[in-house]
Write an enzyme that holds these catalytic residues in place. Structure first.
Site, PDB file in Angstrom:
ATOM      1  N   GLU A 169       0.823  -1.203   0.000  1.00 57.04           N
ATOM      2  CA  GLU A 169       0.000   0.000   0.000  1.00 57.04           C
ATOM      3  C   GLU A 169       0.861   1.259   0.000  1.00 57.04           C
ATOM      4  O   GLU A 169       1.943   1.288   0.582  1.00 57.04           O
ATOM      5  CB  GLU A 169      -0.937  -0.023   1.217  1.00 57.04           C
ATOM      6  N   CYS A 220       3.418   8.550   1.363  1.00 57.55           N
ATOM      7  CA  CYS A 220       3.901   7.584   2.346  1.00 57.55           C
ATOM      8  C   CYS A 220       4.222   6.291   1.604  1.00 57.55           C
ATOM      9  O   CYS A 220       3.347   5.620   1.071  1.00 57.55           O
ATOM     10  CB  CYS A 220       2.816   7.376   3.399  1.00 57.55           C
ATOM     11  N   CYS A 270       6.315  -6.818   7.378  1.00 60.98           N
ATOM     12  CA  CYS A 270       7.450  -6.364   8.184  1.00 60.98           C
ATOM     13  C   CYS A 270       7.871  -7.519   9.068  1.00 60.98           C
ATOM     14  O   CYS A 270       7.023  -8.212   9.626  1.00 60.98           O
ATOM     15  CB  CYS A 270       7.030  -5.166   9.044  1.00 60.98           C
ATOM     16  N   CYS A 279       5.820  -5.087  16.091  1.00 63.04           N
ATOM     17  CA  CYS A 279       5.350  -4.099  17.067  1.00 63.04           C
ATOM     18  C   CYS A 279       3.874  -4.389  17.343  1.00 63.04           C
ATOM     19  O   CYS A 279       3.084  -4.560  16.410  1.00 63.04           O
ATOM     20  CB  CYS A 279       5.544  -2.690  16.529  1.00 63.04           C
ATOM     21  N   CYS A 290       0.880  -2.414  15.719  1.00 67.57           N
ATOM     22  CA  CYS A 290       0.942  -2.091  14.284  1.00 67.57           C
ATOM     23  C   CYS A 290       0.325  -3.194  13.437  1.00 67.57           C
ATOM     24  O   CYS A 290       0.670  -4.369  13.584  1.00 67.57           O
ATOM     25  CB  CYS A 290       2.405  -1.879  13.888  1.00 67.57           C
ATOM     26  N   CYS A 339      -1.657   5.942   9.849  1.00 71.21           N
ATOM     27  CA  CYS A 339      -0.420   5.308  10.317  1.00 71.21           C
ATOM     28  C   CYS A 339      -0.720   3.969  10.966  1.00 71.21           C
ATOM     29  O   CYS A 339      -1.586   3.874  11.830  1.00 71.21           O
ATOM     30  CB  CYS A 339       0.243   6.133  11.413  1.00 71.21           C
TER      31      CYS A 339
HETATM   32  N1  SAH Z   1       8.715   0.563  10.254  1.00 68.22           N
HETATM   33  C1  SAH Z   1       8.956   1.933  10.408  1.00 68.22           C
HETATM   34  C2  SAH Z   1       8.124   2.829   9.523  1.00 68.22           C
HETATM   35  C3  SAH Z   1       6.650   2.508   9.343  1.00 68.22           C
HETATM   36  S1  SAH Z   1       5.499   2.849  10.588  1.00 68.22           S
HETATM   37  C4  SAH Z   1       8.804   2.331  11.837  1.00 68.22           C
HETATM   38  O1  SAH Z   1       8.294   1.539  12.619  1.00 68.22           O
HETATM   39  O2  SAH Z   1       9.228   3.422  12.180  1.00 68.22           O
HETATM   40  C5  SAH Z   1       5.228   4.620  10.663  1.00 68.22           C
HETATM   41  C6  SAH Z   1       4.803   5.060  12.082  1.00 68.22           C
HETATM   42  O3  SAH Z   1       3.468   4.650  12.428  1.00 68.22           O
HETATM   43  C7  SAH Z   1       5.723   4.461  13.147  1.00 68.22           C
HETATM   44  O4  SAH Z   1       6.079   5.406  14.097  1.00 68.22           O
HETATM   45  C8  SAH Z   1       4.832   3.409  13.749  1.00 68.22           C
HETATM   46  O5  SAH Z   1       5.272   3.061  15.015  1.00 68.22           O
HETATM   47  C9  SAH Z   1       3.495   4.088  13.728  1.00 68.22           C
HETATM   48  N2  SAH Z   1       2.356   3.180  13.923  1.00 68.22           N
HETATM   49  C10 SAH Z   1       2.309   1.854  13.678  1.00 68.22           C
HETATM   50  N3  SAH Z   1       1.075   1.371  13.971  1.00 68.22           N
HETATM   51  C11 SAH Z   1       0.343   2.415  14.400  1.00 68.22           C
HETATM   52  C12 SAH Z   1      -1.020   2.563  14.810  1.00 68.22           C
HETATM   53  N4  SAH Z   1      -1.836   1.526  14.811  1.00 68.22           N
HETATM   54  N5  SAH Z   1      -1.454   3.786  15.161  1.00 68.22           N
HETATM   55  C13 SAH Z   1      -0.614   4.846  15.109  1.00 68.22           C
HETATM   56  N6  SAH Z   1       0.664   4.783  14.714  1.00 68.22           N
HETATM   57  C14 SAH Z   1       1.150   3.574  14.378  1.00 68.22           C
HETATM   58 FE1  SF4 Z   2       7.300  -2.893  11.308  1.00 61.98          FE
HETATM   59 FE2  SF4 Z   2       5.025  -1.744  12.067  1.00 61.98          FE
HETATM   60 FE3  SF4 Z   2       7.017  -2.022  13.817  1.00 61.98          FE
HETATM   61 FE4  SF4 Z   2       7.257  -0.263  11.808  1.00 61.98          FE
HETATM   62  S1  SF4 Z   2       5.764  -0.167  13.495  1.00 61.98           S
HETATM   63  S2  SF4 Z   2       8.802  -1.735  12.529  1.00 61.98           S
HETATM   64  S3  SF4 Z   2       6.138  -1.359  10.193  1.00 61.98           S
HETATM   65  S4  SF4 Z   2       5.862  -3.689  12.845  1.00 61.98           S
END
Ligand code: SAH
Ligand code: SF4
Length: 391
Positions: A115, A128, A135, A139, A142, A368
């Site tokens: 996406e 974006c 990934c 996390c 996420c 995000c």
């Molecule tokens: N993998 C990278 C970049 C992608 S995520 C990283 O983790 O930095 C972009 C941002 O969105 C990151 O700060 C991530 O922690 C945040 N994010 C992920 N899931 C989210 C959610 N459900 N709500 C708000 N922010 C989220």
């Molecule tokens: Fe991967 Fe999501 Fe963690 Fe970013 S926030 S490192 S995309 S699992």
């Protein structure tokens, strides 16, 4: 380098169409493009000029068909078309949110899908971009982290997302038209699917192409790479890409960060901060963005805010507060607006900008952390997600 053509020879000696299919020129750096042209018959002494010409057609004018490259001879164009192609990911679907945000699902080789999100803003617009299918990191807040299947995107697939968006926004310049300085696509954030620093070379090459002054021409200050904290690659990011850096910080104790951002077990808060302290010096003193997702009752107390201020002391920083975006089965809830404002206030009073990110494109699951390609159905169970979150 495999120079098949002798230096003195001026004529092209391009082999017939390759059995493995055409070679994509998108995503090659200038030196790689030069080597590739030479390996397929472009005389070495012409190579520099040809690279310049072809580069401009692809990245400045958005041309995909060799036949349109009118400053090359007809014969040369035909020969190029026999061996090469100019290919970008194919758009499978496009959704437009009520707030104007566009979410694209694009298909890449192997049938995978990623996406890409375009966020229009006043006088500018941010794309974006994704760096991986899924990934490998998990996390717990996420959505992308629940997608099991992972593959790195190639440089072509990464820069191809930018080219795809320019196609859709109809933003390739028209030869001879006056230069319009306001761009619909003016900024890039590597905040889509994937951990960009686990795909360093491809991300670097794609961003170098996007920054090249004779092409897409985005300044390094308009590109922000977000990492969850892959410490060994942070200095390299400064040296080899030089873009702005954002860090998914999200917690102020190792205990909590271990649960939210499991890579913290490998490189903890202190190790991460040490690497970040060096970054502004290496890139000419730019501020680092600390991303902080606001999770109700998990990381959003006044004590957290005060600890955060202490931790980042001495680092040129801004703190971007991200209200948690829910996704189907997510194990957390969003902090209340009052809580987020109180948290922001403590940080602001300590001297750091603390903007609260407005969720965009929520109605189309484009905000995000909500990205996850629908075709990759293999999803962790709710139980698994909760176990990893330590709930
Ligand atoms: N993998 C990278 C970049 C992608 S995520 C990283 O983790 O930095 C972009 C941002 O969105 C990151 O700060 C991530 O922690 C945040 N994010 C992920 N899931 C989210 C959610 N459900 N709500 C708000 N922010 C989220
Ligand atoms: Fe991967 Fe999501 Fe963690 Fe970013 S926030 S490192 S995309 S699992």
């Amino acid at each position: 380098m495999t120079a098949t053509a002798p230096i003195t020879q001026d004529v092209m000696t391009i082999p017939r169409k390759l059995p493995e299919g055409p070679i994509n020129l998108v995503g090659l750096t200038r030196p790689q493009l030069r080597d590739t042209l030479i390996a397929h018959g472009t005389p070495e002494k012409q190579a520099k000029m040809r690279v310049g010409q072809i580069w401009q057609w692809i990245y400045q004018w958005g041309v995909r068909d060799f036949a349109e490259m009118t400053n090359l001879s007809k014969a040369y164009r035909a020969q190029l078309a026999e061996v090469f192609e100019i290919a970008i990911p194919e758009v499978v679907s496009k959704q437009v949110s009520t707030d104007g945000t566009r979410k694209y699902l694009v298909r890449i080789a192997g049938g995978h899908e990623v996406e890409v999100v375009y966020i229009p803003e006043e006088g500018r617009g941010t794309l974006c971009v994704s760096s991986q299918v899924g990934c490998t990191l998990t996390c717990s807040f996420c959505h992308t982290g629940t997608q099991k299947l992972v593959r790195n995107l190639t440089a072509a697939e990464i820069v191809g997302q930018i080219m795809m968006a320019r196609d859709d926004l109809e933003e390739w310049p028209v030869p001879g038209a006056p230069k319009d300085e306001t761009r619909l696509l003016s900024n890039i954030v590597l905040m889509g699917m994937g951990e960009p620093l686990y795909n360093f070379e491809n991300v670097r090459d794609a961003m170098k192409i996007a920054m090249d002054g004779e092409g897409i021409s985005l300044s390094r200050r308009r590109i922000t790479l977000s990492t969850s904290g892959v410490v060994p690659e942070i200095a390299r990011t400064a040296e080899e890409i030089g873009c702005l850096l954002a860090v998914s910080f999200h917690a102020t104790t190792d205990d909590v960060r271990d649960k939210l951002v499991p890579i913290n077990k490998r490189w903890n808060i202190e190790t991460l901060l040490d690497a970040l302290r060096e970054y502004p010096r290496l890139t000419n003193s730019e501020r680092i963005t600390f991303e902080y997702v606001m999770l109700n009752g998990v990381n959003d107390s006044d004590d957290d805010a005060r600890r955060l201020v202490k931790l980042i002391e001495g680092i040129p920083a801004k703190v971007n507060l991200i209200p948690f975006n829910e996704w189907p089965g997510s194990p957390y809830t969003r902090s209340s607006n009052n809580r987020i404002r109180a948290f922001a206030d403590i940080i602001y009073k300590a001297g750091y900008a603390s903007p609260i990110r407005t969720p965009r494109g929520e109605d189309i699951l484009a905000a995000c952390g909500q990205l996850k390609s629908a075709t990759e159905r293999a999803r962790k169970s709710r139980k698994q997600i909760e176990a990893e979150a330590g709930l």
